[in-house]
Write a protein that holds these residues in place. Structure first.
Motif, PDB file in Angstrom:
ATOM      1  N   PHE A   1       0.810  -1.214   0.000  1.00 33.05           N
ATOM      2  CA  PHE A   1       0.000   0.000   0.000  1.00 33.05           C
ATOM      3  C   PHE A   1       0.846   1.268   0.000  1.00 33.05           C
ATOM      4  CE2 PHE A   1      -3.463  -2.863   1.005  1.00 33.05           C
ATOM      5  CZ  PHE A   1      -4.515  -2.276   0.316  1.00 33.05           C
ATOM      6  N   ALA A   2       2.071   1.203   0.500  1.00 35.58           N
ATOM      7  CA  ALA A   2       2.947   2.384   0.445  1.00 35.58           C
ATOM      8  C   ALA A   2       3.263   2.734  -1.003  1.00 35.58           C
ATOM      9  CB  ALA A   2       4.234   2.119   1.217  1.00 35.58           C
TER      10      ALA A   2
ATOM     11  N   GLY B   1      13.797   4.446   3.866  1.00 35.51           N
ATOM     12  CA  GLY B   1      13.743   3.487   2.774  1.00 35.51           C
ATOM     13  C   GLY B   1      12.710   2.402   2.992  1.00 35.51           C
ATOM     14  N   ASN B   2      11.924   2.542   4.032  1.00 31.99           N
ATOM     15  CA  ASN B   2      10.934   1.533   4.388  1.00 31.99           C
ATOM     16  C   ASN B   2       9.597   1.811   3.691  1.00 31.99           C
ATOM     17  OD1 ASN B   2       9.721  -0.600   6.071  1.00 31.99           O
ATOM     18  ND2 ASN B   2       8.650   1.104   7.037  1.00 31.99           N
ATOM     19  N   PRO B   3       9.022   0.821   2.989  1.00 27.76           N
ATOM     20  CA  PRO B   3       7.724   1.016   2.356  1.00 27.76           C
ATOM     21  C   PRO B   3       6.582   0.896   3.357  1.00 27.76           C
ATOM     22  CG  PRO B   3       8.495  -1.198   1.894  1.00 27.76           C
ATOM     23  CD  PRO B   3       9.588  -0.507   2.673  1.00 27.76           C
ATOM     24  N   GLY B   4       6.465   1.914   4.195  1.00 26.24           N
ATOM     25  CA  GLY B   4       5.427   1.916   5.220  1.00 26.24           C
ATOM     26  C   GLY B   4       4.874   3.313   5.438  1.00 26.24           C
ATOM     27  N   ALA B   5       3.834   3.410   6.258  1.00 24.62           N
ATOM     28  CA  ALA B   5       3.125   4.668   6.460  1.00 24.62           C
ATOM     29  C   ALA B   5       4.002   5.760   7.071  1.00 24.62           C
ATOM     30  CB  ALA B   5       1.899   4.434   7.339  1.00 24.62           C
TER      31      ALA B   5
ATOM     32  N   LEU C   1       4.895   9.343   5.332  1.00 30.03           N
ATOM     33  CA  LEU C   1       4.611  10.617   6.004  1.00 30.03           C
ATOM     34  C   LEU C   1       5.769  11.591   5.834  1.00 30.03           C
ATOM     35  CD1 LEU C   1       2.670  12.225   7.818  1.00 30.03           C
ATOM     36  CD2 LEU C   1       3.781  11.163   9.800  1.00 30.03           C
ATOM     37  N   ARG C   2       6.976  11.080   5.685  1.00 29.90           N
ATOM     38  CA  ARG C   2       8.144  11.942   5.496  1.00 29.90           C
ATOM     39  C   ARG C   2       8.098  12.700   4.164  1.00 29.90           C
ATOM     40  NH1 ARG C   2      10.957   7.329   8.087  1.00 29.90           N
ATOM     41  NH2 ARG C   2      11.557   8.023  10.167  1.00 29.90           N
ATOM     42  N   SER C   3       7.233  12.260   3.271  1.00 30.27           N
ATOM     43  CA  SER C   3       7.069  12.987   2.005  1.00 30.27           C
ATOM     44  C   SER C   3       6.336  14.301   2.232  1.00 30.27           C
ATOM     45  CB  SER C   3       6.281  12.132   1.001  1.00 30.27           C
ATOM     46  OG  SER C   3       4.916  12.029   1.404  1.00 30.27           O
ATOM     47  N   GLY C   4       5.676  14.396   3.388  1.00 31.29           N
ATOM     48  CA  GLY C   4       4.894  15.587   3.692  1.00 31.29           C
ATOM     49  C   GLY C   4       3.430  15.440   3.333  1.00 31.29           C
ATOM     50  N   ASN C   5       3.063  14.315   2.713  1.00 31.10           N
ATOM     51  CA  ASN C   5       1.682  14.104   2.286  1.00 31.10           C
ATOM     52  C   ASN C   5       0.968  13.226   3.320  1.00 31.10           C
ATOM     53  OD1 ASN C   5      -0.719  13.202   0.925  1.00 31.10           O
ATOM     54  ND2 ASN C   5       0.229  13.799  -1.006  1.00 31.10           N
ATOM     55  N   LYS C   6       0.186  13.869   4.179  1.00 28.36           N
ATOM     56  CA  LYS C   6      -0.490  13.147   5.250  1.00 28.36           C
ATOM     57  C   LYS C   6      -1.580  12.226   4.729  1.00 28.36           C
ATOM     58  CE  LYS C   6       0.435  16.692   8.748  1.00 28.36           C
ATOM     59  NZ  LYS C   6      -0.164  17.650   9.706  1.00 28.36           N
ATOM     60  N   LYS C   7      -2.233  12.619   3.635  1.00 22.52           N
ATOM     61  CA  LYS C   7      -3.288  11.779   3.082  1.00 22.52           C
ATOM     62  C   LYS C   7      -2.715  10.469   2.546  1.00 22.52           C
ATOM     63  CE  LYS C   7      -6.498  15.490   1.838  1.00 22.52           C
ATOM     64  NZ  LYS C   7      -7.221  16.169   0.718  1.00 22.52           N
ATOM     65  N   ALA C   8      -1.562  10.551   1.889  1.00 17.99           N
ATOM     66  CA  ALA C   8      -0.919   9.343   1.371  1.00 17.99           C
ATOM     67  C   ALA C   8      -0.485   8.434   2.520  1.00 17.99           C
ATOM     68  CB  ALA C   8       0.293   9.719   0.523  1.00 17.99           C
ATOM     69  N   ALA C   9       0.016   9.036   3.594  1.00 19.52           N
ATOM     70  CA  ALA C   9       0.436   8.254   4.756  1.00 19.52           C
ATOM     71  C   ALA C   9      -0.758   7.574   5.416  1.00 19.52           C
ATOM     72  CB  ALA C   9       1.153   9.152   5.759  1.00 19.52           C
ATOM     73  N   LEU C  10      -1.883   8.294   5.513  1.00 19.78           N
ATOM     74  CA  LEU C  10      -3.094   7.734   6.112  1.00 19.78           C
ATOM     75  C   LEU C  10      -3.635   6.595   5.256  1.00 19.78           C
ATOM     76  CD1 LEU C  10      -5.249   7.825   8.311  1.00 19.78           C
ATOM     77  CD2 LEU C  10      -6.479   9.527   6.927  1.00 19.78           C
TER      78      LEU C  10
END
Length: 198
Positions: A18-19, A37-41, A45-54
């Protein structure tokens, strides 16, 4: 045959990244190329996109919950449900779609535990949230929640089968976070909300 198919289906569901999906949907870079480098939420979130992290968090948790829930609805034995729970969790950790290099499994483990026992899952999730908000270290929250999960399971169920499954998941979570533990001890671990490295 039914056992093999159930375990394989759970593993493949756990392997759904899902990441990666959320990063493509939201036009983000591959999460494996920045931050931890971890494909996780947490890393998304480090991308700055909270919706993508959620989206990543909910997707990873939902696949863990769904695998166990479906197994329960089909009336599989406790042993089979335990194997399905482990299969979906290990699918996330070692996904065939990402050359067996997956995430840390925190959200998927939470989904599995909530499906196995809502009280247990919420206790573990509550521990993660408390430590994460207090320290802002996702890895520290995950390790402490994983370490306490078998304790919660034992308090709720004694020596019942779910305690065994929880113990295995806890050990796998802690093992996956070994590098994070080393960085925490060295004072080099990044906090939740820190931006991706340039």
């Amino acid at each position: 045959m039914q056992t093999a198919l159930a375990i394989l289906a759970a593993y493949l569901l756990g392997s759904v990244p899902f990441a990666m999906i959320s990063s493509k949907l939201f036009g983000l870079a591959d999460p494996r190329t920045y931050g931890s480098g971890n494909p996780g939420a947490t890393n998304v979130l480090r991308s700055g996109n909270k919706k993508a992290a959620l989206f990543t968090l909910l997707g990873d948790a939902l696949k863990g919950w769904a695998a166990v829930f479906v197994a329960q609805q089909y009336g599989l034995s406790d042993n089979m449900i335990g194997l399905v729970a482990l299969a979906v969790f290990l699918g996330h950790l070692y996904p065939v779609f990402l050359k067996f290099k997956g995430g840390k499994g925190v959200a998927t483990a939470a989904g599995v535990l909530i499906a196995l026992d809502p009280a247990l899952g919420l206790a573990v999730l509550g521990t993660w949230l408390f430590v994460a908000f207090a320290s802002r270290y996702s890895s520290l929250a995950a390790v402490l929640a994983a370490a306490l999960a078998p304790v919660y399971a034992a308090l709720l169920h004694g020596a019942a089968h779910p305690s065994i499954v929880v113990g295995i998941i806890a050990m796998a979570l802690i093992g996956k976070h070994w590098q994070n533990i080393q960085r925490l001890l060295a004072g080099q671990e990044s906090k939740i909300g820190s931006k991706k490295k340039a």
